[in-house]
Write an enzyme that holds these catalytic residues in place. Structure first.
Site, PDB file in Angstrom:
ATOM      1  N   ASP A  45      -2.869  -1.376  -1.635  1.00 36.90           N
ATOM      2  CA  ASP A  45      -1.827  -1.806  -2.573  1.00 36.90           C
ATOM      3  C   ASP A  45      -2.366  -2.929  -3.457  1.00 36.90           C
ATOM      4  O   ASP A  45      -2.676  -4.016  -2.965  1.00 36.90           O
ATOM      5  CB  ASP A  45      -0.606  -2.312  -1.788  1.00 36.90           C
ATOM      6  CG  ASP A  45       0.547  -2.688  -2.703  1.00 36.90           C
ATOM      7  OD1 ASP A  45       1.337  -1.799  -3.062  1.00 36.90           O
ATOM      8  OD2 ASP A  45       0.641  -3.884  -3.086  1.00 36.90           O
ATOM      9  N   TYR A  50      -2.665  -8.928  -9.832  1.00 37.10           N
ATOM     10  CA  TYR A  50      -3.571  -9.504  -8.836  1.00 37.10           C
ATOM     11  C   TYR A  50      -4.992  -9.702  -9.382  1.00 37.10           C
ATOM     12  O   TYR A  50      -5.810 -10.363  -8.749  1.00 37.10           O
ATOM     13  CB  TYR A  50      -3.637  -8.635  -7.568  1.00 37.10           C
ATOM     14  CG  TYR A  50      -2.314  -8.327  -6.909  1.00 37.10           C
ATOM     15  CD1 TYR A  50      -1.147  -9.010  -7.261  1.00 37.10           C
ATOM     16  CD2 TYR A  50      -2.203  -7.342  -5.946  1.00 37.10           C
ATOM     17  CE1 TYR A  50       0.070  -8.709  -6.671  1.00 37.10           C
ATOM     18  CE2 TYR A  50      -0.984  -7.040  -5.335  1.00 37.10           C
ATOM     19  CZ  TYR A  50       0.148  -7.723  -5.717  1.00 37.10           C
ATOM     20  OH  TYR A  50       1.348  -7.414  -5.133  1.00 37.10           O
ATOM     21  N   LYS A  75       0.418  -1.579  -9.981  1.00 37.08           N
ATOM     22  CA  LYS A  75       1.721  -1.927 -10.568  1.00 37.08           C
ATOM     23  C   LYS A  75       1.552  -2.462 -11.983  1.00 37.08           C
ATOM     24  O   LYS A  75       0.551  -3.135 -12.281  1.00 37.08           O
ATOM     25  CB  LYS A  75       2.430  -3.010  -9.721  1.00 37.08           C
ATOM     26  CG  LYS A  75       2.338  -2.781  -8.232  1.00 37.08           C
ATOM     27  CD  LYS A  75       3.103  -3.817  -7.419  1.00 37.08           C
ATOM     28  CE  LYS A  75       2.800  -3.686  -5.940  1.00 37.08           C
ATOM     29  NZ  LYS A  75       1.587  -4.378  -5.491  1.00 37.08           N
ATOM     30  N   HIS A 108       6.535  -3.464 -11.645  1.00 37.81           N
ATOM     31  CA  HIS A 108       6.424  -4.546 -10.646  1.00 37.81           C
ATOM     32  C   HIS A 108       7.751  -5.279 -10.403  1.00 37.81           C
ATOM     33  O   HIS A 108       8.091  -5.594  -9.263  1.00 37.81           O
ATOM     34  CB  HIS A 108       5.342  -5.524 -11.118  1.00 37.81           C
ATOM     35  CG  HIS A 108       4.657  -6.267 -10.009  1.00 37.81           C
ATOM     36  ND1 HIS A 108       3.316  -6.579 -10.032  1.00 37.81           N
ATOM     37  CD2 HIS A 108       5.130  -6.770  -8.842  1.00 37.81           C
ATOM     38  CE1 HIS A 108       3.000  -7.242  -8.929  1.00 37.81           C
ATOM     39  NE2 HIS A 108       4.083  -7.377  -8.193  1.00 37.81           N
TER      40      HIS A 108
HETATM   41  P1  NAD Z   1       2.355 -10.776   4.439  1.00 37.53           P
HETATM   42  O1  NAD Z   1       3.715 -10.771   5.059  1.00 37.53           O
HETATM   43  O2  NAD Z   1       1.506  -9.571   4.573  1.00 37.53           O
HETATM   44  O3  NAD Z   1       1.631 -12.053   5.051  1.00 37.53           O
HETATM   45  C1  NAD Z   1       0.304 -12.367   4.794  1.00 37.53           C
HETATM   46  C2  NAD Z   1      -0.049 -13.616   5.613  1.00 37.53           C
HETATM   47  O4  NAD Z   1       0.052 -13.310   7.007  1.00 37.53           O
HETATM   48  C3  NAD Z   1      -1.462 -14.073   5.363  1.00 37.53           C
HETATM   49  O5  NAD Z   1      -1.430 -15.493   5.345  1.00 37.53           O
HETATM   50  C4  NAD Z   1      -2.233 -13.586   6.587  1.00 37.53           C
HETATM   51  O6  NAD Z   1      -3.288 -14.429   6.903  1.00 37.53           O
HETATM   52  C5  NAD Z   1      -1.175 -13.609   7.659  1.00 37.53           C
HETATM   53  N1  NAD Z   1      -1.417 -12.549   8.688  1.00 37.53           N
HETATM   54  C6  NAD Z   1      -1.799 -11.279   8.467  1.00 37.53           C
HETATM   55  N2  NAD Z   1      -1.885 -10.593   9.618  1.00 37.53           N
HETATM   56  C7  NAD Z   1      -1.547 -11.462  10.597  1.00 37.53           C
HETATM   57  C8  NAD Z   1      -1.442 -11.348  12.008  1.00 37.53           C
HETATM   58  N3  NAD Z   1      -1.703 -10.196  12.628  1.00 37.53           N
HETATM   59  N4  NAD Z   1      -1.071 -12.457  12.710  1.00 37.53           N
HETATM   60  C9  NAD Z   1      -0.775 -13.603  12.092  1.00 37.53           C
HETATM   61  N5  NAD Z   1      -0.849 -13.783  10.743  1.00 37.53           N
HETATM   62  C10 NAD Z   1      -1.241 -12.718  10.012  1.00 37.53           C
HETATM   63  O7  NAD Z   1       2.558 -11.220   2.907  1.00 37.53           O
HETATM   64  P2  NAD Z   1       2.009 -10.781   1.494  1.00 37.53           P
HETATM   65  O8  NAD Z   1       0.532 -10.750   1.407  1.00 37.53           O
HETATM   66  O9  NAD Z   1       2.721 -11.612   0.498  1.00 37.53           O
HETATM   67  O10 NAD Z   1       2.556  -9.297   1.328  1.00 37.53           O
HETATM   68  C11 NAD Z   1       1.789  -8.180   1.660  1.00 37.53           C
HETATM   69  C12 NAD Z   1       1.415  -7.362   0.446  1.00 37.53           C
HETATM   70  O11 NAD Z   1       2.584  -6.937  -0.252  1.00 37.53           O
HETATM   71  C13 NAD Z   1       0.631  -8.145  -0.616  1.00 37.53           C
HETATM   72  O12 NAD Z   1      -0.706  -8.350  -0.273  1.00 37.53           O
HETATM   73  C14 NAD Z   1       0.838  -7.268  -1.809  1.00 37.53           C
HETATM   74  O13 NAD Z   1      -0.010  -6.141  -1.769  1.00 37.53           O
HETATM   75  C15 NAD Z   1       2.308  -6.874  -1.636  1.00 37.53           C
HETATM   76  N6  NAD Z   1       3.228  -7.784  -2.363  1.00 37.53           N
HETATM   77  C16 NAD Z   1       4.005  -7.258  -3.340  1.00 37.53           C
HETATM   78  C17 NAD Z   1       4.898  -8.050  -4.056  1.00 37.53           C
HETATM   79  C18 NAD Z   1       5.732  -7.424  -5.112  1.00 37.53           C
HETATM   80  O14 NAD Z   1       6.381  -8.159  -5.891  1.00 37.53           O
HETATM   81  N7  NAD Z   1       5.759  -6.118  -5.223  1.00 37.53           N
HETATM   82  C19 NAD Z   1       5.004  -9.419  -3.790  1.00 37.53           C
HETATM   83  C20 NAD Z   1       4.214  -9.967  -2.770  1.00 37.53           C
HETATM   84  C21 NAD Z   1       3.354  -9.129  -2.067  1.00 37.53           C
END
Ligand code: NAD
Length: 275
Positions: A45, A50, A75, A108
């Site tokens: 994704d 990004y 997106k 997005h």
């Molecule tokens: P997430 O909920 O995936 O959290 C990421 C955080 O959790 C990081 O700090 C990581 O180090 C930590 N983490 C990951 N695996 C872990 C584990 N097993 N144990 C403990 N901590 C852990 O949040 P995110 O990155 O904001 O969201 C995921 C994805 O969603 C993004 O990378 C992106 O691709 C997408 N996204 C989309 C939008 C949108 O507006 N469409 C907005 C934000 C994110």
């Protein structure tokens, strides 16, 4: 580790666990995405926002996997609107990714201050008919913004929204489900900003010999959502994939359902306010 797929309303089939790449810099993206593909992810994704589509594309090219084995989502950012500009934005993403098509293209954010969405939406649907994407969807279109899209008669296949135990958006999940629009959860484990390790989720994790993050991911998966956990370490990439092998009881699912705090749990922007 085998990840289940779910069927979308357009006949395609999407891997339920995708690798999120938000905040991975372009220069690191190739390595991270190669690590994710090696760990077993087959769904990546990304987004124009990004600024890492080139690195993602290089990883796909170097992976040795056939193109059709990897689901790629990108997106369109909020400053791209209208028939011509939205199609140009898609072409630019394809160019940066080095791909002929993406599996899923998302608007997005609704960004209501940037004008009506119908013309943009219809133009992207034409690009889909031309083969530039397999599926078309939206992101952050909560229940307030779906009707404007649905009025065009073009039903999105996916709605990617912020969703985690303390922010569950039930109205939007319901409105999407009524049109068989699949929910993808972004921030699925709370972006590292919520203490999910203690309390009920920690208790459930102990019962399964699992981590708190795996329990939350398993909860999403059992609700037939797609999840996009982001991690930069191969250990956590593997840990998050392994959530697919955990089965929560109905009672455990209900306990997590009860953690919703409504709007107070929102971590990201309110879609009505972002432009
Ligand atoms: P997430 O909920 O995936 O959290 C990421 C955080 O959790 C990081 O700090 C990581 O180090 C930590 N983490 C990951 N695996 C872990 C584990 N097993 N144990 C403990 N901590 C852990 O949040 P995110 O990155 O904001 O969201 C995921 C994805 O969603 C993004 O990378 C992106 O691709 C997408 N996204 C989309 C939008 C949108 O507006 N469409 C907005 C934000 C994110």
């Amino acid at each position: 580790m085998s990840v289940p797929n779910i069927a979308l309303n357009d006949g395609t089939s999407i891997p339920q666990i995708g690798f999120g790449t938000y905040k991975i810099p372009n220069e690191d993206a190739e390595r991270r995405v190669l690590d994710a593909l090696e760990a077993g992810y087959r769904h990546i994704d990304t987004a124009a926002l990004y600024k890492n589509e080139e690195g993602v594309g290089r990883a796909i090219a170097r992976s040795g996997l056939a193109r059709e084995e990897i689901w790629v989502t990108t997106k369109m950012w909020n400053d791209r609107r209208g028939a011509e500009d939205s199609r140009r934005a898609l072409d630019e993403s394809l160019e940066r990714l080095g791909l002929d098509y993406v599996d899923l293209y998302l608007i997005h954010w609704p960004a209501p201050a940037n004008g009506p969405i119908a013309e943009t939406w219809e133009a992207l649907n034409t690009a889909k008919a031309e083969g530039k994407m397999r599926s078309l969807g939206v992101s952050n279109f909560d229940y307030r913004f779906l009707p404007e899209l649905l009025d065009t008669g073009i039903i999105p296949s996916v709605n990617q929204i912020e969703l985690h135990p303390t922010f569950q958006q039930p109205e939007t999940v319901k409105a999407s489900g009524e049109r068989d629009i699949a929910i993808e959860a972004w921030g699925p484990i709370g972006q590292g900003k919520v203490d999910y390790a203690s309390g009920i989720i920690g208790d459930i994790a102990a019962q399964h010999g699992a981590s708190w993050a795996q329990v939350i991911l398993a909860w999403h998966l059992q609700k037939q959502r797609v999840v996009l956990p982001k991690s930069s370490t191969p250990e956590r990439m593997a840990e998050n994939l392994a959530a697919a092998s955990i089965t929560l009881s109905d009672d455990q699912i209900a306990e997590i359902d009860a953690l919703d705090t409504g709007d107070a749990g929102r971590l990201g922007p309110n879609p009505a306010e972002l432009s």
